[in-house]
Motif scaffolding. Structure first.
Motif, PDB file in Angstrom:
ATOM      1  N   GLY A  49      10.964  -0.478   4.412  1.00  0.00           N
ATOM      2  CA  GLY A  49       9.855   0.123   3.700  1.00  0.00           C
ATOM      3  C   GLY A  49       8.965  -0.940   3.082  1.00  0.00           C
ATOM      4  O   GLY A  49       9.456  -1.960   2.586  1.00  0.00           O
ATOM      5  N   HIS A  50       7.657  -0.717   3.129  1.00  0.00           N
ATOM      6  CA  HIS A  50       6.710  -1.686   2.562  1.00  0.00           C
ATOM      7  C   HIS A  50       5.697  -0.952   1.701  1.00  0.00           C
ATOM      8  O   HIS A  50       5.000  -0.055   2.181  1.00  0.00           O
ATOM      9  CB  HIS A  50       5.993  -2.462   3.680  1.00  0.00           C
ATOM     10  CG  HIS A  50       4.974  -3.437   3.168  1.00  0.00           C
ATOM     11  ND1 HIS A  50       3.777  -3.663   3.823  1.00  0.00           N
ATOM     12  CD2 HIS A  50       4.962  -4.222   2.064  1.00  0.00           C
ATOM     13  CE1 HIS A  50       3.081  -4.564   3.152  1.00  0.00           C
ATOM     14  NE2 HIS A  50       3.781  -4.915   2.073  1.00  0.00           N
ATOM     15  N   GLU A  51       5.612  -1.319   0.437  1.00  0.00           N
ATOM     16  CA  GLU A  51       4.645  -0.744  -0.490  1.00  0.00           C
ATOM     17  C   GLU A  51       3.918  -1.864  -1.212  1.00  0.00           C
ATOM     18  O   GLU A  51       4.355  -3.018  -1.220  1.00  0.00           O
ATOM     19  CB  GLU A  51       5.340   0.178  -1.492  1.00  0.00           C
ATOM     20  CG  GLU A  51       6.047   1.365  -0.849  1.00  0.00           C
ATOM     21  CD  GLU A  51       6.678   2.282  -1.880  1.00  0.00           C
ATOM     22  OE1 GLU A  51       6.084   2.441  -2.983  1.00  0.00           O
ATOM     23  OE2 GLU A  51       7.761   2.831  -1.595  1.00  0.00           O
ATOM     24  N   ALA A  52       2.804  -1.519  -1.853  1.00  0.00           N
ATOM     25  CA  ALA A  52       2.021  -2.490  -2.623  1.00  0.00           C
ATOM     26  C   ALA A  52       1.644  -1.881  -3.965  1.00  0.00           C
ATOM     27  O   ALA A  52       1.379  -0.674  -4.055  1.00  0.00           O
ATOM     28  CB  ALA A  52       0.775  -2.909  -1.854  1.00  0.00           C
ATOM     29  N   LEU A  53       1.602  -2.722  -4.993  1.00  0.00           N
ATOM     30  CA  LEU A  53       1.232  -2.243  -6.320  1.00  0.00           C
ATOM     31  C   LEU A  53      -0.264  -2.001  -6.443  1.00  0.00           C
ATOM     32  O   LEU A  53      -0.696  -1.064  -7.120  1.00  0.00           O
ATOM     33  CB  LEU A  53       1.667  -3.259  -7.383  1.00  0.00           C
ATOM     34  CG  LEU A  53       3.165  -3.485  -7.562  1.00  0.00           C
ATOM     35  CD1 LEU A  53       3.409  -4.466  -8.696  1.00  0.00           C
ATOM     36  CD2 LEU A  53       3.881  -2.173  -7.833  1.00  0.00           C
ATOM     37  N   PHE A  54      -1.073  -2.852  -5.804  1.00  0.00           N
ATOM     38  CA  PHE A  54      -2.525  -2.760  -5.894  1.00  0.00           C
ATOM     39  C   PHE A  54      -3.128  -2.787  -4.500  1.00  0.00           C
ATOM     40  O   PHE A  54      -2.588  -3.426  -3.593  1.00  0.00           O
ATOM     41  CB  PHE A  54      -3.102  -3.915  -6.723  1.00  0.00           C
ATOM     42  CG  PHE A  54      -2.515  -4.051  -8.101  1.00  0.00           C
ATOM     43  CD1 PHE A  54      -2.941  -3.234  -9.137  1.00  0.00           C
ATOM     44  CD2 PHE A  54      -1.522  -4.993  -8.354  1.00  0.00           C
ATOM     45  CE1 PHE A  54      -2.397  -3.354 -10.406  1.00  0.00           C
ATOM     46  CE2 PHE A  54      -0.974  -5.128  -9.616  1.00  0.00           C
ATOM     47  CZ  PHE A  54      -1.410  -4.301 -10.652  1.00  0.00           C
ATOM     48  N   ALA A  55      -4.243  -2.123  -4.328  1.00  0.00           N
ATOM     49  CA  ALA A  55      -4.926  -2.123  -3.026  1.00  0.00           C
ATOM     50  C   ALA A  55      -5.519  -3.497  -2.731  1.00  0.00           C
ATOM     51  O   ALA A  55      -5.499  -3.968  -1.588  1.00  0.00           O
ATOM     52  CB  ALA A  55      -6.019  -1.066  -3.009  1.00  0.00           C
ATOM     53  N   GLU A  56      -6.056  -4.166  -3.747  1.00  0.00           N
ATOM     54  CA  GLU A  56      -6.655  -5.491  -3.590  1.00  0.00           C
ATOM     55  C   GLU A  56      -6.061  -6.431  -4.635  1.00  0.00           C
ATOM     56  O   GLU A  56      -5.512  -5.982  -5.654  1.00  0.00           O
ATOM     57  CB  GLU A  56      -8.178  -5.424  -3.758  1.00  0.00           C
ATOM     58  CG  GLU A  56      -8.859  -4.555  -2.707  1.00  0.00           C
ATOM     59  CD  GLU A  56     -10.358  -4.481  -2.937  1.00  0.00           C
ATOM     60  OE1 GLU A  56     -10.827  -4.922  -4.008  1.00  0.00           O
ATOM     61  OE2 GLU A  56     -11.060  -3.977  -2.046  1.00  0.00           O
ATOM     62  N   ARG A  57      -6.211  -7.702  -4.390  1.00  0.00           N
ATOM     63  CA  ARG A  57      -5.666  -8.683  -5.340  1.00  0.00           C
ATOM     64  C   ARG A  57      -6.379  -8.565  -6.679  1.00  0.00           C
ATOM     65  O   ARG A  57      -7.604  -8.739  -6.754  1.00  0.00           O
ATOM     66  CB  ARG A  57      -5.813 -10.092  -4.783  1.00  0.00           C
ATOM     67  CG  ARG A  57      -5.233 -11.152  -5.713  1.00  0.00           C
ATOM     68  CD  ARG A  57      -5.174 -12.507  -5.075  1.00  0.00           C
ATOM     69  NE  ARG A  57      -4.499 -13.469  -5.921  1.00  0.00           N
ATOM     70  CZ  ARG A  57      -4.013 -14.616  -5.500  1.00  0.00           C
ATOM     71  NH1 ARG A  57      -4.134 -14.947  -4.216  1.00  0.00           N
ATOM     72  NH2 ARG A  57      -3.399 -15.438  -6.327  1.00  0.00           N
ATOM     73  N   PRO A  58      -5.634  -8.308  -7.749  1.00  0.00           N
ATOM     74  CA  PRO A  58      -6.266  -8.203  -9.064  1.00  0.00           C
ATOM     75  C   PRO A  58      -6.307  -9.558  -9.768  1.00  0.00           C
ATOM     76  O   PRO A  58      -5.763 -10.551  -9.267  1.00  0.00           O
ATOM     77  CB  PRO A  58      -5.320  -7.249  -9.797  1.00  0.00           C
ATOM     78  CG  PRO A  58      -3.971  -7.618  -9.241  1.00  0.00           C
ATOM     79  CD  PRO A  58      -4.207  -7.990  -7.793  1.00  0.00           C
ATOM     80  N   SER A  59      -6.914  -9.584 -10.929  1.00  0.00           N
ATOM     81  CA  SER A  59      -6.772 -10.723 -11.836  1.00  0.00           C
ATOM     82  C   SER A  59      -5.452 -10.537 -12.562  1.00  0.00           C
ATOM     83  O   SER A  59      -5.290  -9.591 -13.342  1.00  0.00           O
ATOM     84  CB  SER A  59      -7.926 -10.762 -12.845  1.00  0.00           C
ATOM     85  OG  SER A  59      -7.587 -11.630 -13.919  1.00  0.00           O
TER      86      SER A  59
END
Length: 359
Positions: A57-67
């Motif tokens: 399984g692969h998930e991400a916390l943010f859609a784009e790289r944040p500051s």
């Protein structure tokens, strides 16, 4: 059948053609293939440049790289929520910098931590916080994985870690080639990000000397990065447009190795240098700088490679010309290199990871 604990790889992103990201997918896939419960949590971007095993399984916390200065607390909270809800047992940080997020995120959850260092100890990539993160990892992670024995010793000597520091090299990401490259094309191959660390500016200056004596040979540098414009300008300045090319990211590494006759690594430093193992497996003679950390452990001058000093275009040119002119020695290097590369078989390296996970 699932083998016990849930292992999660925490990474910045998988949607980047870079070594650490590639190895994350390769090791995660190999562990999943052998029956382990494996997932990957990216900090940003749910897409991946690399294929993943159906059970990973692969998930991400943010859609784009944040500051991350602004989103630090949100990042820590997101990691904590993921580990708690998915019942993560082991969290592998695919960069020691991630200890700054992962360790506070999992306080009280009973998660074991493994820090995976892809850069050699004496290089912080311009981020002083990396030194602090390494100290945290050495104190609070159960294991720290480094890529070379030399780096393992540097961690032990410099930090006196509580963690178990273990050297596990990167594996070949593909099956060992049955046949070596035919080495009929008059092409010298180089691969890597187009950044200062890779020394492609030195390689291009060396090629000016090579082309004067071997004008029918070509230099192919696969990769992409911030120095593309400067390297393109250097190629034009030296009048090498006809025999030096920068075709971008390599979509088929196996084909690139098969269509080359020599591999050159011009780096100023390397954490490991996986491309050397790949080139050896495909039976290419190697010309390399004597850089920390991987190359000066993987290569022995006169035995399996031509090894030359750092930042020395003339020495690099001499090494390349020697590889073109001395066929018998090149053949010796190929045989020795192919034998050496067998030690980096994926199944063997995956077993080392699996043993560590249950120590």
């Amino acid at each position: 059948m699932s083998k016990g604990r849930h292992v999660c790889f925490l990474t910045g992103t998988l949607n980047a053609m870079a070594g650490a990201e590639r190895m994350t997918a390769v090791i995660a896939n190999a562990l999943a293939e052998s029956g382990h419960t494996v997932s990957i949590l990216s900090l940003w971007d749910k897409d991946s440049c690399f294929p993943l095993h159906p059970s990973v399984g692969h998930e991400a916390l943010f859609a784009e790289r944040p500051s991350f200065k602004k989103a630090y607390l949100a990042t820590v909270a997101g990691i904590r929520r993921y580990c708690r809800d998915r019942k993560v047992d082991v969290l592998v940080q695919v960069d020691t910098m991630l200890a700054l997020f992962a360790l506070p995120a999992t306080v009280g959850l009973g998660v074991e931590h493994i820090a995976w260092e892809h850069c050699h100890f004496d290089e912080d990539l311009g981020r002083r916080a990396r030194r602090f993160a390494r100290r945290l990892a050495a104190r609070y992670c159960k294991h720290v994985v480094v890529l070379t024995e030399g780096d393992r010793q540097r961690w032990e000597d410099a930090l006196r870690p509580r963690s178990h520091v273990v050297a596990i090299p990167n594996p070949l990401p593909f099956a060992f080639p049955v046949e070596p490259a035919p080495r009929t094309a008059k092409t010298v191959l180089a691969m890597g990000r187009l950044v200062h660390a890779k020394g492609f500016d030195v390689l291009i200056r060396a090629w000016k000397q090579v082309s004067a004596k071997a004008p029918d040979w070509n230099l192919l540098i696969h990769g992409e990065g911030e120095e593309r414009q400067a390297l393109t300008a250097l190629i034009e300045e030296l009048g090498l447009k006809d025999n030096v090319s920068l075709p971008g990211i390599c979509q088929n590494a196996a084909e690139a190795y098969r269509n080359a006759s020599v591999f050159c690594l011009s780096s100023r430093y390397e954490g490991f240098g996986l491309v050397l193992i790949e080139a050896m497996a495909f039976g290419l003679p190697i010309v390399s700088t004597d850089c920390k950390r991987g190359p000066n452990e993987l290569l022995q001058h006169g035995r399996n490679a031509w090894v030359v000093p750092l930042d020395d275009a003339t020495a690099l040119a001499h090494g390349i010309l020697a590889s073109l002119d001395n066929a018998s020695l090149a053949d010796q290097f190929v045989e020795c290199g192919r034998n050496s590369a067998t030690a980096f078989d994926l199944k063997c390296i995956a077993r080392q990871w699996a043993l560590m996970l249950y120590q």
